[in-house]
Design an enzyme around this catalytic site. Structure first.
Site, PDB file in Angstrom:
ATOM      1  CG  ASP A 478       1.440   2.733   0.539  1.00 17.00           C
ATOM      2  OD1 ASP A 478       0.287   2.989   0.935  1.00 17.00           O
ATOM      3  OD2 ASP A 478       1.689   2.277  -0.581  1.00 17.00           O
ATOM      4  CG  ASP A 825       3.939   2.324  -4.140  1.00 18.88           C
ATOM      5  OD1 ASP A 825       3.954   3.550  -3.932  1.00 18.88           O
ATOM      6  OD2 ASP A 825       2.906   1.692  -4.436  1.00 18.88           O
ATOM      7  CG  ASP A 829       3.173   6.283  -0.985  1.00 19.01           C
ATOM      8  OD1 ASP A 829       2.025   6.599  -0.677  1.00 19.01           O
ATOM      9  OD2 ASP A 829       3.532   5.109  -1.172  1.00 19.01           O
TER      10      ASP A 829
END
Length: 1039
Positions: A478, A825, A829
């Protein structure tokens, strides 16, 4: 003759009407709780009377009286009907019913008796519980289904209708179906655990072996193994019960909650008694939530770190009144999950938490917390070749044991060994060839690796995945908060002026009083917790840049008030004094890429709505004339320089607008574009080094983000995911329209005019990086699946990806035989982290449902550490597996050779080899730490590869030749004393044959432990492992 009749029943609370209406028409009013039946079968003559006997939210029991054509007497039936639809404008509920009737004369007394008999019947609930989940019998499906199937298909409006609560009777009936609301982790008693542990194949084999050794009079060896097995069982039972007790304490949550009943009263009940449909009131001090729930009114600040790993509390807003089918994943901002902590609710508007009769409104193991507990109690089997090959190799050893047994029977029979001794000594070969400690030995490396990771702040809830991490070939990252800093610095504001943009204003406090400044100060989801603002770091920076602060606003029903600083603290020439109150808030969604608020000025006037989100999304909701002509070029300019860009828009609302009933769709339309907020997102200092390390190790890094594609590409350059001399092609896929077919194009620059046809470029693109956004990715999957693999193999930047698309991408890469890792995080996700072979969540929590690995460090430096530990663990498992196999083969060959000369190893010799030599060597072999560098070549994962099998074969042959040579050399010596040929086995000990074979086999055990202990490039060299060096020197000294 039987007939089946289906019809629609309707009940309402409006004015009375008694006339029968045709089936095709819908009456506007009905009698008070009276029923009008619409027939779907012509053989029944109207009127039909149906009296409601019992009614709930979704079901109703009717006593229906009907008569067939040409009959004078009526017949009654009891019907259990499910609510089909609702017409809010008439407060009418429609129920779909069906029943069978028989033509012919029916005696009136007869049907009354039938009705009475039916009323005395009892409904039998058939269900069973598997892995903590209840499954009930569904007659229509003809199968047992999860009880959660009863809560599927409800819309937002359906959920809001149950806000008034349920009656005590309805709550009691639902509890019979759903059971107690508790995540019950079984903690078994020690006798039960002992019984189950002894039945383990490992201990069953041990019991068989001990009995066999005792019959051979190997008393010392048998007693030692018995003591070790007893201690092993005792430790295992203690650890299992301790873990079960700890997990039960973590999972079991029993609190008192306040429930609203249908009478309007509020009742304090235990959370164990909650059922889907209960309306729970959130207390002012907050609540540790005992179930999954949908928020129907007010706002809540929730700590979800246990589930998502996200350390920042999340603002939850009420569920809209209009919308389609409700699912928790699509409406996470309106869903409160079990196990999360509500740390603050709105102080003015009362918040109601409701467990609707929907799929996502669950308790116990059907909740998000239950999913975490279930994944720990009942882990899914891993599709990893190493573990499959280990079982196959054990079968191979079993075949080898069978061959050895046959050979032993033949040799012992020739030596006239008694049958009882022949059987015992032949079976002894099985205990030698198949080492019972093999499964435990190959997990030694994993245990050491897990302990080393824990010391460095990386926690693992799925130890077998440590070995899988050693085979990672592609790692997804990410962007925000993972590769870049979580917080952003405001770079400036570009305000719309007519048909263009003004110059960049570096400090938002210099903006004049107007909608742009009000939007920056109010369009957020930040809340105050004990006087401190809590929320998204981006929004915190945005509010801080305006200089506005929180304030009170009388007694109005508002969510928050933002006011400017006092005049003496404002910049020179700026004078702003009017505060702004936030009355409605529609939170940011990664899928929608936007958020909006409704604000009012002092006295409730000047109502406005503000929209904030990705520039492309905000512009699509604005009036075309309000978007500047240079919007695209300006956005491309900022994004290509790595800036994070947000857009704002607004619309004034009519004074007559009912703000409390506004929905998102009502306000997010015909907006006026205000301008751009430009923020600088710095790359974390650790990111470039980690990405370079992965690339050098031939592990492909990929960025998956919800940000702009040019911003993502800039970050990719900054963290060395794309080097300066490497070129990037942009993939543009357009869906089909009425006038054109779906198209797939490749541009060398975003917005560039150079377009190359697909057929000519697919081979050329293998030399370049590809960048694609979420819209093009969706079109590619739907309309160009034949090109998807080639694009995925070169794709480096995936931008504007929704959470679902991130998960879809991970699974697509896995289908191409990549071992995929994912680092994020833990918030947006979660799906991708769980779908990946190795998911790493950057979080302060030690364990979360988001991923199998959780790192307390706030950067990606944990990724190469995890891969190095995974490779070390995998190589160690390989080494221990080969060593245990060679140990068995060494001892097997020793015993077979000695059987040939009518002798065997002594009791203490077996004890020394198995316990003081092999076992200790196996333990210290796993202590070696990982290498400091990542090598480009990944370790093998197959135990049945040709090189490995050839190596084992060659080693075995050399070992056998060495032992036979020593035996022959011993026999050829002048001082050799032949053994007593009239005795067999241990009875003719000691002898020179046994001594020679035993001594050389001892050195073979030590030498094999050195040979199979693989060091560089996956582990530190052998001399770093002081324990194994001391062990080797000590054993050699003893021998």
């Amino acid at each position: 003759m039987l007939h089946n009749v289906s019809f629609l029943l309707a009940k309402t609370q409006t004015a009375e009407i008694n006339s029968f209406q045709p089936f095709s028409k819908v009456p506007k009013t009905f009698a008070l709780f009276s029923i009008t039946a619409y027939l779907a079968h012509s053989s029944l003559a109207p009127p039909i009377h149906a009296e409601i006997m019992k009614s709930t939210s979704a079901w109703a029991t009717f006593l229906v009286q009907y008569r067939a054509a040409n009959q004078n007497r009526a017949t009654s039936s009891w019907l259990w009907c499910k609510q089909r639809s609702v017409k809010p404008e008439t407060n009418t509920c429609f129920y779909f019913c069906s029943f069978e009737y028989a033509e012919g004369e029916v005696d009136e007394n007869e049907w009354r008796d039938d009705v009475q008999l039916h009323k005395e019947e009892k409904t039998v609930l058939r269900y069973y519980v598997f892995e903590g989940m209840r499954y009930i019998w569904m007659p229509r499906k003809g199968a047992f289904c999860r009880v959660s199937i009863l809560s599927e298909g409800w819309t937002y409006a359906d959920l809001h209708r149950f806000q008034q609560g349920m009656s005590q009777a309805e709550q009691s009936s639902r509890r019979q179906i759903f059971g107690d609301n508790i995540i019950d982790v079984p903690v078994k008693s020690y006798p039960q655990l002992l019984f189950e542990e002894v039945l383990n194949p490992f201990y069953m084999f041990q019991v068989f072996s001990i009995i066999l050794w005792m019959s051979e009079r190997y008393y010392y060896y048998a007693v030692c193994i018995l003591i070790i097995s007893f201690l092993s069982i005792a430790v295992s039972l203690y650890e299992i019960r301790k873990q079960s007790t700890t997990l039960r304490r973590m999972a079991q949550l029993i609190v008192n909650v306040t429930v609203r009943r249908a009478t309007g009263e509020e009742e304090c009940v235990s959370s164990v008694d909650l059922v889907p449909g209960d309306c729970v009131v959130i207390p002012s001090e907050g609540l540790l939530l005992p179930c999954d729930a949908a928020l129907l009114a007010g706002e809540c600040m929730v700590n979800e770190s246990m589930l998502t790993g996200e350390s920042v509390p999340v603002m939850k807003t009420p569920l809209p009144f209009s919308g389609g089918a409700y699912t928790p994943e699509s409406q996470r901002r309106h869903t409160l999950f079990c196990g999360t902590h509500i740390i603050q609710k709105c102080a003015v508007i009362r918040s109601f938490l409701w467990l609707p009769f929907t799929m996502c409104m669950h308790f116990w193991f059907f909740t998000a917390k239950g999913d975490l507990v279930s994944s720990i109690l009942y882990p899914q089997p891993l599709n990893f070749r190493f573990y499959k090959d280990a079982m196959k190799f054990l079968l191979f050893l079993g075949v080898l044991a069978l061959i050895g047994t046959i050979y032993s029977v033949v040799m012992l029979y020739k030596s006239n060994t008694p049958w009882a001794e022949l059987v015992i000594r032949s079976l002894d070969i099985v205990t030698i060839v198949v080492p019972p400690a093999l499964p435990a030995a190959i997990t030694t490396g994993t245990i050491y690796a897990q302990n080393r990771l824990k010391k460095k702040g990386v926690f693992c809830i799925s130890p077998p995945r440590i070995n899988i991490s050693g085979k990672i070939s592609l790692f997804c990252f990410d962007k925000t908060g993972t590769l870049t800093e979580e917080g952003l610095d405001v770079w400036g504001v570009k305000v719309v002026n007519g048909s263009g943009f003004d110059e960049l204003v570096p400090d938002p406090r210099l903006l004049p009083d107007g909608p742009m400044l009000s939007g920056l100060a109010s369009c957020h989801s930040v809340a105050l917790l004990e006087g401190q603002p809590i929320g998204d770091p981006l929004e915190l920076k945005m509010i801080e840049s305006t200089g506005w602060v929180w304030a009170t606003f009388g007694t109005h029903r508002i969510l928050a008030v933002m006011r400017p600083l006092a005049a003496e603290f404002q910049p020179e020439g700026i004078s702003i004094s009017q505060p702004v109150a936030i009355v409605r808030r529609f939170p940011f969604s990664s899928t929608l890429q936007r958020m909006s608020v409704v604000t009012v000025g002092p006295g409730g006037g000047s109502a406005c709505c503000f929209l904030k989100g990705s520039p492309e999304m905000v512009a699509s909701y604005c009036v075309k004339e309000s978007v500047p002509s240079q919007f695209t070029n300006t956005l491309r300019e900022f994004a290509s320089e790595g800036f994070r860009v947000l857009a704002l828009a607004y619309r004034e609302l009519d004074a007559q607008t009912d703000l409390s009933s506004l929905e998102r769709e009502d306000i997010e339309t015909e907006m006026r574009f205000l301008g751009l907020l430009v923020m600088k997102n710095q790359v974390k200092p650790e990111s470039p080094g980690v990405i370079s390390t992965l690339r050098q190790a031939q592990i492909r890094p990929v960025m998956v983000t919800g940000d702009n594609i040019l911003t993502a590409l800039n970050v990719a350059h900054a963290c060395r995911m794309v080097l300066p001399h490497e070129q990037v092609f942009f993939v543009h896929a357009s869906p089909p329209t009425v006038n054109s077919m779906a198209s797939l194009r490749f541009h060398q620059g975003e917005g560039g005019t150079g377009t190359v046809s697909t057929q000519e470029t697919m081979d050329i693109l293998e030399q370049y990086h590809l960048a694609i956004n979420g819209k093009s990715f969706a079109v590619l999957c739907d309309h160009f699946p034949e090109y998807l693999p080639k694009i995925l193999m070169r794709g480096t930047v995936y931008a504007r990806m929704s959470p679902d698309q991130k998960t879809q991408l991970v699974k697509a890469l896995q289908n191409l035989n990549y071992r995929v890792g994912m680092c994020g995080d833990g918030a947006n996700d979660c799906g991708a982290l769980r779908a990946a072979d190795v998911g790493v969540s950057l979080s302060e929590a030690e364990a979360s449902v988001a991923s199998p690995f959780t790192s307390k460090t706030d950067n990606i430096s944990c990724v190469p550490l995890l891969i190095r530990e995974g490779r070390c663990s995998l190589v160690t498992s390989f080494s221990l597996f080969k060593y245990m196999a060679l140990y068995s083969l060494i001892q097997f060959s020793s015993v077979v050779i000695l059987y040939t000369v009518k002798t065997n190893l002594a009791d203490l010799q077996f004890l020394f080899c198995d316990l003081f030599l092999v076992t200790l060597l196996a333990i210290v072999m796993g202590r070696g730490g990982p290498s400091d560098e990542l090598h480009p070549q990944r370790p093998p994962a197959s135990l049945l590869s040709v090189p490995l099998l050839c190596a084992l074969l060659i080693h075995t042959l050399l070992l056998i030749v060495t032992q036979v040579s020593v035996l022959l050399i011993t026999i050829s010596q002048e001082w050799y004393i032949p053994l007593n040929s009239t005795r067999t086995g241990p009875q003719n000990l000691p002898n020179m044959e046994d001594t020679g074979v035993f001594d050389v086999s001892g050195f073979q055990y030590i030498l094999m432990s050195i040979i199979v202990t693989k060091g560089y490039p996956y582990k530190k060299p052998l001399y770093y492992n002081g324990a194994i060096l001391k062990e080797h020197l000590g054993k050699m000294y003893i021998l």
